[in-house]
Design an enzyme around this catalytic site. Structure first.
Site, PDB file in Angstrom:
ATOM      1  N   GLY A  10    -107.082 -43.872  76.469  1.00 28.51           N
ATOM      2  CA  GLY A  10    -108.093 -42.820  76.550  1.00 28.51           C
ATOM      3  C   GLY A  10    -107.705 -41.561  75.789  1.00 28.51           C
ATOM      4  N   ASN A  11    -106.396 -41.308  75.653  1.00 27.99           N
ATOM      5  CA  ASN A  11    -105.953 -40.073  74.998  1.00 27.99           C
ATOM      6  C   ASN A  11    -106.205 -40.066  73.496  1.00 27.99           C
ATOM      7  OD1 ASN A  11    -103.810 -42.093  74.895  1.00 27.99           O
ATOM      8  ND2 ASN A  11    -102.732 -40.517  73.761  1.00 27.99           N
TER       9      ASN A  11
HETATM   10  P1  ADP Z   1    -104.177 -45.392  78.896  1.00 28.28           P
HETATM   11  O1  ADP Z   1    -105.420 -44.570  78.780  1.00 28.28           O
HETATM   12  O2  ADP Z   1    -103.350 -45.367  77.651  1.00 28.28           O
HETATM   13  O3  ADP Z   1    -104.414 -46.790  79.409  1.00 28.28           O
HETATM   14  P2  ADP Z   1    -102.848 -44.885  81.455  1.00 28.28           P
HETATM   15  O4  ADP Z   1    -102.888 -43.562  82.130  1.00 28.28           O
HETATM   16  O5  ADP Z   1    -103.631 -46.006  82.054  1.00 28.28           O
HETATM   17  O6  ADP Z   1    -103.264 -44.608  79.938  1.00 28.28           O
HETATM   18  O7  ADP Z   1    -101.333 -45.390  81.337  1.00 28.28           O
HETATM   19  C1  ADP Z   1    -100.312 -44.559  80.797  1.00 28.28           C
HETATM   20  C2  ADP Z   1     -99.571 -43.839  81.931  1.00 28.28           C
HETATM   21  O8  ADP Z   1     -98.753 -44.757  82.636  1.00 28.28           O
HETATM   22  C3  ADP Z   1     -98.605 -42.779  81.498  1.00 28.28           C
HETATM   23  O9  ADP Z   1     -99.248 -41.546  81.236  1.00 28.28           O
HETATM   24  C4  ADP Z   1     -97.644 -42.687  82.696  1.00 28.28           C
HETATM   25  O10 ADP Z   1     -97.976 -41.579  83.517  1.00 28.28           O
HETATM   26  C5  ADP Z   1     -97.913 -43.964  83.490  1.00 28.28           C
HETATM   27  N1  ADP Z   1     -96.727 -44.748  83.869  1.00 28.28           N
HETATM   28  C6  ADP Z   1     -96.594 -45.373  85.062  1.00 28.28           C
HETATM   29  N2  ADP Z   1     -95.421 -46.018  85.158  1.00 28.28           N
HETATM   30  C7  ADP Z   1     -94.782 -45.804  83.976  1.00 28.28           C
HETATM   31  C8  ADP Z   1     -93.495 -46.219  83.464  1.00 28.28           C
HETATM   32  N3  ADP Z   1     -92.669 -46.988  84.172  1.00 28.28           N
HETATM   33  N4  ADP Z   1     -93.156 -45.803  82.226  1.00 28.28           N
HETATM   34  C9  ADP Z   1     -93.996 -45.027  81.481  1.00 28.28           C
HETATM   35  N5  ADP Z   1     -95.214 -44.602  81.924  1.00 28.28           N
HETATM   36  C10 ADP Z   1     -95.600 -44.984  83.165  1.00 28.28           C
END
Ligand code: ADP
Ligand code: MG
Length: 311
Positions: A10-11
Site C-alpha cells: 500500500g505504501n
Molecule cells: P503491505 O502494504 O506492504 O502489505 P503490511 O503492513 O501488510 O504492508 O506489511 C508490512 C509490515 O509488516 C511492516 O510495516 C511491519 O510493521 C510488519 N511486520 C510484522 N512482523 C514483521 C517482521 N517480523 N519483520 C518485518 N516487518 C514485520
C-alpha cells in the site's frame, strides 16, 4: 527471458500518516516505478501486482455517504473499481517513467478475477478489517443489519470480511500471452476480485483476498523465476520490534517455516509475505525477495532485503 512478479504494498501510493489524494497517488506511483526501473529491461517479462486496502476503504465510504442517492455496490465491485483506479495510476507511472528512459514497452492493466472456494473456512470466521472506523453504538447497529464487526487494535470498530485462499486465476492464460509478447502487465490488484464457481457459472462474493497470496499463486503458475514483495520495511526481522530485532538476509523455505511456527511474523502483515515466498519457492532456481522499493537494486544483488531460496 526471465519472468518476474513484483507486488507493491500500500505504501507505493501514499506515505504513512498522510492523506490519500489522487495527485499523491500519481506522484508516489511514479517514485515507485522509478525504483523499479532496473526491471524494465528487454530480458525480463514483468508482472506487477499491488495492494488496495486504503483505496477500498475510501470507496466504501463513498458508497455509504451516497446511500439513497446513488446505487450501492458490493465489496467485490469495490475491489474491481480499485483495480481500475490503481491500474490507471500505475499505467500512467509506467508510461512516464519508461518515456524518460527512452523505453516503450506496451502496458496493460487487467481486471482480474480470482476463484475462491465457497466452503473456505474463512467465510465462517471473517478476520480482515475493511473500511472506516465506527463507534461502539454504530458497530451494534451494523451487527443488527447482519454485518460482522470487530474491534481493531484499540482504534475503534471496523467491518471484518472473509479472506479466503486464492485457488485459481481465470485470467492467467491472457496474462501469460501478454507477458510472452513483452507487455508489462498489471494484474490482481488488491488480491483480485473474489468470485466462486456455481456449476459452470461464476459469481462475486463478499470477501477480500490477500494480495501476497495471489501474487505467489500467479508467480508459481506462470513459472516465474523471481517474486519480489515490496513493502515499507527494508527486510523481514527476527524478534521484530524488540531489543533483539535482527534482519533476516537469506533463508531457506524450510527455515522460514520454522520461524513462522515460532511466531516471528505478524498475521495480516509480514506472515502472508513469508508464506507467499515459501509457497512460491517450492523448487531450486526460484527466489523470493522481501524489501522496500529503495533497497530493490541492492536486494537483487543479495546485499539487502530478505531472500528466500534453497541453500
Ligand atoms: P503491505 O502494504 O506492504 O502489505 P503490511 O503492513 O501488510 O504492508 O506489511 C508490512 C509490515 O509488516 C511492516 O510495516 C511491519 O510493521 C510488519 N511486520 C510484522 N512482523 C514483521 C517482521 N517480523 N519483520 C518485518 N516487518 C514485520
Ligand atoms: Mg499487507
Amino acid at each position: 527471458m526471465s519472468r518476474v512478479v513484483a507486488v507493491l504494498g500500500g505504501n507505493a501510493f501514499v506515505t504513512s500518516g498522510q492523506h490519500l489524494t489522487m495527485d499523491g497517488q500519481i506522484q508516489f506511483a511514479h517514485q515507485a516505478m522509478l525504483q523499479l526501473q532496473c526491471l524494465f529491461t528487454d530480458d525480463i517479462e514483468l508482472l506487477i501486482s499491488h495492494g488496495n486496502g486504503p483505496q477500498v476503504g475510501h470507496i466504501l465510504t463513498r458508497v455509504e455517504l451516497a446511500l439513497g442517492k446513488a446505487y450501492s455496490i458490493p465489496l467485490e465491485v469495490c475491489v474491481a473499481e480499485s483495480e481500475g483506479e490503481l491500474g490507471y495510476v500505475l499505467e500512467l507511472a509506467l508510461h512516464n517513467v519508461q518515456a524518460r528512459l527512452g523505453k516503450h514497452r506496451p502496458i496493460a492493466a487487467l481486471l482480474t478475477r480470482v476463484i475462491v472456494d465457497e466452503n473456505d473456512a474463512a467465510f465462517q470466521n471473517p478476520t480482515k478489517p475493511v473500511g472506516v472506523f465506527y463507534s461502539s453504538i454504530q458497530a451494534e447497529e451494523l451487527r443488527k443489519q447482519g454485518f460482522a464487526v470487530c474491534e481493531d487494535s484499540g482504534r475503534g470498530f471496523r467491518r471484518v470480511v472473509a479472506s479466503p485462499i486464492p485457488r485459481e486465476v481465470p485470467e492467467l492464460g491472457v496474462i501469460d500471452q501478454l507477458l510472452s509478447m513483452g507487455t508489462i502487465v498489471i494484474a490482481a490488484g488488491g488480491g483480485g476480485i473474489p468470485v466462486v464457481r456455481d456449476g459452470n457459472q461464476i459469481r462475486g462474493v463478499e470477501a477480500v483476498i490477500d494480495k501476497d497470496r495471489t501474487a505467489a499463486l500467479m508467480a508459481d503458475q506462470l513459472d516465474a523465476r523471481l517474486l519480489i514483495i515490496l513493502t515499507d520495511v527494508p527486510c523481514a526481522y527476527l524478534n521484530y520490534r524488540s531489543a533483539r530485532q535482527t534482519p533476516i538476509p537469506r533463508i531457506s523455505p524450510s527455515d522460514a517455516n520454522q520461524l513462522i511456527a515460532s511466531g516471528h511474523f505478524a498475521p495480516g502483515s509480514m506472515l502472508p509475505k513469508i508464506e507467499a515466498a515459501v509457497q512460491f519457492v517450492n523448487r531450486p532456481g526460484r527466489k523470493a525477495i522481501i524489501c522496500d522499493s529503495s533497497s530493490l537494486s541492492k536486494s537483487l544483488l543479495g546485499e539487502a532485503g530478505t531472500t528466500v531460496e534453497y541453500p
